[in-house]
Motif scaffolding. Structure first.
Motif, short mmCIF file in Angstrom:
data_model
loop_
_atom_site.label_atom_id
_atom_site.label_comp_id
_atom_site.label_asym_id
_atom_site.label_seq_id
_atom_site.Cartn_x
_atom_site.Cartn_y
_atom_site.Cartn_z
N SER A 164 -37.95 40.37 77.79
CA SER A 164 -38.18 41.15 76.58
C SER A 164 -38.16 42.64 76.92
O SER A 164 -38.19 43.03 78.09
CB SER A 164 -39.53 40.79 75.97
N ARG A 165 -38.13 43.46 75.90
CA ARG A 165 -38.20 44.91 76.12
C ARG A 165 -39.52 45.27 76.81
O ARG A 165 -39.56 46.12 77.70
CB ARG A 165 -38.08 45.65 74.78
N TYR A 166 -40.59 44.60 76.40
CA TYR A 166 -41.90 44.81 77.04
C TYR A 166 -41.81 44.54 78.54
O TYR A 166 -42.25 45.36 79.37
CB TYR A 166 -42.92 43.87 76.40
N GLY A 167 -41.22 43.41 78.93
CA GLY A 167 -41.13 43.06 80.34
C GLY A 167 -40.27 44.02 81.12
O GLY A 167 -40.62 44.41 82.24
N ARG A 168 -39.13 44.41 80.54
CA ARG A 168 -38.24 45.34 81.25
C ARG A 168 -38.90 46.70 81.44
O ARG A 168 -38.77 47.32 82.50
CB ARG A 168 -36.92 45.48 80.48
N ASP A 169 -39.59 47.16 80.40
CA ASP A 169 -40.27 48.46 80.51
C ASP A 169 -41.37 48.42 81.58
O ASP A 169 -41.52 49.36 82.37
CB ASP A 169 -40.87 48.86 79.16
N ILE A 170 -42.15 47.34 81.58
CA ILE A 170 -43.22 47.19 82.57
C ILE A 170 -42.62 47.16 83.97
O ILE A 170 -43.11 47.82 84.90
CB ILE A 170 -44.03 45.91 82.32
N GLY A 183 -48.95 39.09 79.61
CA GLY A 183 -48.07 39.41 78.50
C GLY A 183 -48.68 38.95 77.18
O GLY A 183 -49.80 38.43 77.15
N PRO A 184 -47.96 39.10 76.10
CA PRO A 184 -48.45 38.64 74.79
C PRO A 184 -48.77 37.14 74.83
O PRO A 184 -47.98 36.34 75.35
CB PRO A 184 -47.27 38.93 73.86
N VAL A 185 -49.89 36.76 74.28
CA VAL A 185 -50.36 35.38 74.37
C VAL A 185 -49.37 34.40 73.76
O VAL A 185 -49.15 33.30 74.28
CB VAL A 185 -51.75 35.23 73.70
N GLY A 186 -48.72 34.77 72.66
CA GLY A 186 -47.84 33.84 71.98
C GLY A 186 -46.45 33.74 72.54
O GLY A 186 -45.65 32.91 72.09
N SER A 187 -46.11 34.53 73.54
CA SER A 187 -44.76 34.53 74.08
C SER A 187 -44.58 33.45 75.13
O SER A 187 -45.42 33.30 76.03
CB SER A 187 -44.44 35.90 74.69
N ARG A 188 -43.46 32.72 75.05
CA ARG A 188 -43.19 31.69 76.07
C ARG A 188 -42.99 32.33 77.44
O ARG A 188 -43.21 31.68 78.47
CB ARG A 188 -41.98 30.86 75.68
N LEU A 189 -42.56 33.60 77.47
CA LEU A 189 -42.35 34.28 78.73
C LEU A 189 -43.66 34.67 79.41
O LEU A 189 -43.67 35.10 80.56
CB LEU A 189 -41.49 35.53 78.52
N SER A 190 -44.76 34.53 78.69
CA SER A 190 -46.07 34.83 79.28
C SER A 190 -46.66 33.61 79.98
O SER A 190 -47.62 33.73 80.73
CB SER A 190 -47.05 35.30 78.20
N ALA A 191 -46.08 32.42 79.72
CA ALA A 191 -46.66 31.19 80.25
C ALA A 191 -46.75 31.21 81.77
O ALA A 191 -47.79 30.85 82.35
CB ALA A 191 -45.85 29.98 79.78
N GLY A 192 -45.66 31.60 82.44
CA GLY A 192 -45.66 31.61 83.90
C GLY A 192 -46.70 32.55 84.49
O GLY A 192 -47.56 32.12 85.28
N PRO A 193 -46.68 33.83 84.12
CA PRO A 193 -47.69 34.75 84.65
C PRO A 193 -49.12 34.34 84.30
O PRO A 193 -50.02 34.46 85.15
CB PRO A 193 -47.33 36.09 84.00
N HIS A 194 -49.34 33.85 83.09
CA HIS A 194 -50.70 33.47 82.69
C HIS A 194 -51.19 32.28 83.50
O HIS A 194 -52.37 32.20 83.86
CB HIS A 194 -50.75 33.19 81.19
N ASN A 195 -50.31 31.32 83.78
CA ASN A 195 -50.69 30.18 84.62
C ASN A 195 -51.03 30.65 86.04
O ASN A 195 -51.97 30.14 86.67
CB ASN A 195 -49.58 29.14 84.67
N LEU A 196 -50.27 31.61 86.54
CA LEU A 196 -50.57 32.15 87.87
C LEU A 196 -51.92 32.87 87.88
O LEU A 196 -52.70 32.72 88.82
CB LEU A 196 -49.47 33.12 88.30
N LEU A 197 -52.19 33.63 86.83
CA LEU A 197 -53.47 34.33 86.74
C LEU A 197 -54.63 33.33 86.67
O LEU A 197 -55.68 33.52 87.30
CB LEU A 197 -53.49 35.26 85.52
N ALA A 198 -54.44 32.25 85.90
CA ALA A 198 -55.48 31.23 85.80
C ALA A 198 -55.71 30.55 87.15
O ALA A 198 -56.81 30.08 87.44
CB ALA A 198 -55.09 30.19 84.75
#
Length: 380
Positions: free
Chosen positions: A134-140, A265-280
């Protein structure tokens, strides 16, 4: 300037790289169905065992062909492709790769080999993530990598679409970056990143375990991921679906005992699933470059300098207008009573300097970059 470091791989290690090129289509068939795990496992094998596992019917023929290749010919091919090679027996072989049981025997490179001694885990960070970011991910990715590079770290990624390319571009704005490829280092892959490949080759390093001219295969991407994980003290994941190649890199980093970080990342984004699982699962929370420096080097060991280039008077007031709520060129022009062309030029300058980013629909937002203290808007 001509580098004073002259890496030179031994002939047997050069033959290993050549063997991989010959076996590439056979490994592709063998790794089908589980390329993410199978190829790093296969690459732990010695030459004879690898050839027997990948191409049992023609193993002897392939091994004999590789063994019969003159050393001079292999070195001439490297020189013709403007590449060089180092191996485990060379003092400049990257320290991080020595830790990995499945590390490449030979490292084929393009760029200044004088950078090789700087590839130590404490000085290197790998940034990976979604290709369809996403634009958010690329900017980050771009901003984080720029700050890490400005703090003296070398940013490693894989030249892929999305997060990888953004990480390379951000790092190039402030420091050094290394691209690890799943093809020969003389090939820009994807082809649309040829200009970026050239920039990295000129200012950083392009690395591969495959010889010049070798095309990419599906198995070569998870194979190169193990190199990216081994080179760095920390691997950072920015946007990744639950099943993603970036998570292979993360797993490999953990297996090597390296630090692992993830950007939320945003909670509802499927692209956040990987990072959020790693954080958990205990990965380091990465909100900015300071989190990375603190995790890798110790809290407060090195501070991120977020000061940007000096600004003209017009650029300063335009930046202030954005901070006060104007989000588009028209809004900035109206709030400051500027000519539309003048406002657009100032916004373009601010974006190129790294102070702001612009969405596809023309909405501008601030980055973390701040004007130098003596011209800061807060002190005016």
């Amino acid at each position: 300037m001509i580098s004073q470091i002259k890496p030179e791989a031994c002939v047997e290690c050069l033959r290993r790289a050549r063997l991989l090129a010959h076996l590439a289509p056979y490994i592709e068939k063998l790794a089908t169905g589980a390329p993410g795990r199978r190829s790093p496992e296969l690459l732990r094998l010695g030459n004879e065992d690898l050839a027997a596992a990948a191409a049992p019917r023609v193993a002897g023929q392939i091994l004999a062909q590789v063994e019969a290749t003159p050393e001079a010919r292999m070195r001439e091919e490297l020189a013709a492709a403007e590449c060089w090679a180092c191996c485990r027996h060379d003092a400049v072989f990257p320290v991080g790769l020595r830790d990995a049981a499945d590390a490449p025997r030979a490292l084929i490179g393009r760029g200044d080999p004088a950078l090789l001694p700087r590839l130590v885990p404490d000085g290197v960070v790998t940034v990976v993530g979604a290709r369809r970011a996403s634009r958010y991910g690329r900017d980050i990715a771009r901003e984080l990598s720029r700050e890490l590079a400005s703090a003296g770290l070398i940013v490693v990624s894989g030249l892929a679409f999305g997060i990888d390319a953004s990480a390379h571009r951000g790092a190039l704005e402030a420091g050094l970056t290394v691209a690890v490829l799943g093809c020969g280092p003389d090939l820009a892959y994807p082809a649309s990143h040829r200009a970026l490949w050239r920039e990295i080759a000129a200012a950083g390093l392009i690395l591969s375990e495959l010889p010049p001219g070798c095309n990419p295969w599906r198995w070569t991407f998870p194979a190169r991921n193990r190199m990216m994980a081994a080179l760095a003290g920390m691997t950072i994941v920015i946007e990744a679906a639950e099943r993603s190649g970036s998570l292979i890199t993360a797993d490999l980093a953990v297996e090597l005992g390296r630090d692992l970080g993830a950007v939320p990342g945003p909670v509802g984004s499927r692209l956040s699933a990987g990072p959020h699982n790693l954080l958990a699962g205990g990965a380091c929370l990465v909100r900015d470059a300071q989190d990375v420096l603190d995790a890798m080097l110790g809290a407060g060991a090195r501070e991120v300098d977020r000061s940007g280039p000096r600004l003209s008077a017009t650029q300063q007031v335009v930046l202030e207008a954005l901070e006060l709520g104007a989000e588009t060129c028209d809004a900035v022009a109206a709030s400051l009573r500027l000519d539309g062309g003048e406002a657009a030029a100032a916004l373009a300058d601010l974006e190129s300097l790294g102070y702001i980013s612009c969405s596809l629909v023309g909405v501008y937002s601030r980055t973390a970059l701040k004007p130098p203290s003596d011209t800061s808007l807060e002190s005016r």
